[in-house]
Design an enzyme around this catalytic site. Structure first.
Site, PDB file in Angstrom:
ATOM      1  N   HIS A   1       0.808  -1.224   0.000  1.00  0.00           N
ATOM      2  CA  HIS A   1       0.000   0.000   0.000  1.00  0.00           C
ATOM      3  C   HIS A   1       0.841   1.273   0.000  1.00  0.00           C
ATOM      4  O   HIS A   1       0.422   2.293  -0.546  1.00  0.00           O
ATOM      5  CB  HIS A   1      -0.987   0.007   1.175  1.00  0.00           C
ATOM      6  CG  HIS A   1      -0.387   0.372   2.487  1.00  0.00           C
ATOM      7  ND1 HIS A   1       0.450  -0.467   3.200  1.00  0.00           N
ATOM      8  CD2 HIS A   1      -0.483   1.515   3.222  1.00  0.00           C
ATOM      9  CE1 HIS A   1       0.827   0.131   4.311  1.00  0.00           C
ATOM     10  NE2 HIS A   1       0.273   1.335   4.358  1.00  0.00           N
ATOM     11  N   ASP A   2       2.024   1.242   0.573  1.00  0.00           N
ATOM     12  CA  ASP A   2       2.870   2.440   0.633  1.00  0.00           C
ATOM     13  C   ASP A   2       4.043   2.404  -0.345  1.00  0.00           C
ATOM     14  O   ASP A   2       4.993   3.177  -0.198  1.00  0.00           O
ATOM     15  CB  ASP A   2       3.409   2.642   2.055  1.00  0.00           C
ATOM     16  CG  ASP A   2       2.468   3.438   2.941  1.00  0.00           C
ATOM     17  OD1 ASP A   2       1.542   4.096   2.401  1.00  0.00           O
ATOM     18  OD2 ASP A   2       2.653   3.423   4.169  1.00  0.00           O
TER      19      ASP A   2
ATOM     20  N   LYS B   1       5.505   5.574  -1.501  1.00  0.00           N
ATOM     21  CA  LYS B   1       6.337   6.396  -0.616  1.00  0.00           C
ATOM     22  C   LYS B   1       7.815   6.283  -0.951  1.00  0.00           C
ATOM     23  O   LYS B   1       8.612   7.088  -0.471  1.00  0.00           O
ATOM     24  CB  LYS B   1       6.106   6.022   0.851  1.00  0.00           C
ATOM     25  CG  LYS B   1       4.886   6.696   1.432  1.00  0.00           C
ATOM     26  CD  LYS B   1       4.845   6.578   2.936  1.00  0.00           C
ATOM     27  CE  LYS B   1       3.613   7.305   3.461  1.00  0.00           C
ATOM     28  NZ  LYS B   1       3.355   6.986   4.856  1.00  0.00           N
TER      29      LYS B   1
ATOM     30  N   HIS C   1      -6.019   3.457   0.339  1.00  0.00           N
ATOM     31  CA  HIS C   1      -5.867   3.465   1.796  1.00  0.00           C
ATOM     32  C   HIS C   1      -5.995   4.849   2.432  1.00  0.00           C
ATOM     33  O   HIS C   1      -6.016   4.950   3.657  1.00  0.00           O
ATOM     34  CB  HIS C   1      -4.553   2.787   2.215  1.00  0.00           C
ATOM     35  CG  HIS C   1      -3.311   3.481   1.797  1.00  0.00           C
ATOM     36  ND1 HIS C   1      -2.783   3.388   0.531  1.00  0.00           N
ATOM     37  CD2 HIS C   1      -2.472   4.284   2.484  1.00  0.00           C
ATOM     38  CE1 HIS C   1      -1.673   4.093   0.462  1.00  0.00           C
ATOM     39  NE2 HIS C   1      -1.461   4.658   1.642  1.00  0.00           N
ATOM     40  N   HIS C   2      -6.132   5.901   1.625  1.00  0.00           N
ATOM     41  CA  HIS C   2      -6.418   7.235   2.172  1.00  0.00           C
ATOM     42  C   HIS C   2      -7.747   7.790   1.669  1.00  0.00           C
ATOM     43  O   HIS C   2      -8.026   8.975   1.820  1.00  0.00           O
ATOM     44  CB  HIS C   2      -5.284   8.215   1.856  1.00  0.00           C
ATOM     45  CG  HIS C   2      -4.056   7.978   2.665  1.00  0.00           C
ATOM     46  ND1 HIS C   2      -4.006   8.196   4.020  1.00  0.00           N
ATOM     47  CD2 HIS C   2      -2.836   7.502   2.313  1.00  0.00           C
ATOM     48  CE1 HIS C   2      -2.806   7.883   4.471  1.00  0.00           C
ATOM     49  NE2 HIS C   2      -2.081   7.448   3.464  1.00  0.00           N
TER      50      HIS C   2
ATOM     51  N   ASP D   1      -4.890   1.020   8.197  1.00  0.00           N
ATOM     52  CA  ASP D   1      -3.756   1.924   7.982  1.00  0.00           C
ATOM     53  C   ASP D   1      -3.857   3.114   8.932  1.00  0.00           C
ATOM     54  O   ASP D   1      -2.865   3.540   9.526  1.00  0.00           O
ATOM     55  CB  ASP D   1      -3.720   2.390   6.527  1.00  0.00           C
ATOM     56  CG  ASP D   1      -2.532   3.284   6.240  1.00  0.00           C
ATOM     57  OD1 ASP D   1      -1.380   2.843   6.445  1.00  0.00           O
ATOM     58  OD2 ASP D   1      -2.752   4.437   5.808  1.00  0.00           O
TER      59      ASP D   1
END
Length: 194
Positions: free
Chosen positions: A66-67, A70, A119-120, A148
């Protein structure tokens, strides 16, 4: 990158994503176990909701990845102790879209891509990267998103210390009044991780 094809079972791909999650988490000391812990917690919630084996594997994979966006965010922003400027906040928010861009290049991965990159997102459409609303967010996206949020609260961050479970759940419940997150999943988080 060159085009190549390789068939991998979900079990084997889950193993591969565990390696990627360590790379992603290693980017910042504040996220040293974030994806790993999210995957462990998602497994427990999926079992709590009684979802099938394929969904369980896909949510674990989505949690691990999911990240991944980043990796394109500078550490000077990820590890900043003070408030973020508008441009820094934009850079942080960009990671969810980058996650979508990276994962969408994998064939037959649309479920995992959506679950990971959402997820955001928030039920009222105020989230990012796509502003999806409750009728566009399934249980799987809601599980990854709520977990999350919870996971971030119970971890140290550069701008605050970790919260105890009860404090984190209380904060999550305050967000329910804005219809940001799913009440059933917050109830499940409270039961499963108390």
């Amino acid at each position: 990158l060159p085009d190549f094809k390789m068939e991998v079972t979900l079990d084997k791909f889950l193993y591969i994503t565990k390696i990627f999650s360590k790379i992603i988490d290693g980017k910042s000391k504040f996220t040293a176990k974030h994806s790993f812990d999210l995957e462990e917690k998602s497994l427990r919630l999926v079992e709590y909701f009684g979802l099938d084996e394929e969904t369980k594997l896909k949510i674990q994979i989505a949690s691990n990845l999911h990240d991944i966006g980043k990796l394109g965010t500078p550490n000077s922003i990820l590890d900043k102790e003070g408030s973020l400027t508008n441009s820094e906040l934009f850079e942080i928010k960009k990671h969810a879209y980058l996650t979508h861009s990276i994962l969408s290049k994998i064939d037959n991965f649309s479920d995992i891509t959506k679950w990971a990159s959402a997820h955001h997102e928030r039920l009222d459409g105020s989230g990012y990267p796509f502003g999806l609303t409750s009728n566009e967010l399934g249980l799987e996206e809601r599980i990854v998103s709520c977990l999350d949020f919870y996971q971030a609260l119970v971890e140290d961050r550069p701008y605050r210390k970790s919260m105890e479970h009860d404090v984190a759940v209380s904060l999550l419940r305050k967000n329910l009044s804005n219809l940001d997150i799913d009440v059933d999943i917050i109830d499940a988080i409270d039961v499963v991780f108390k």
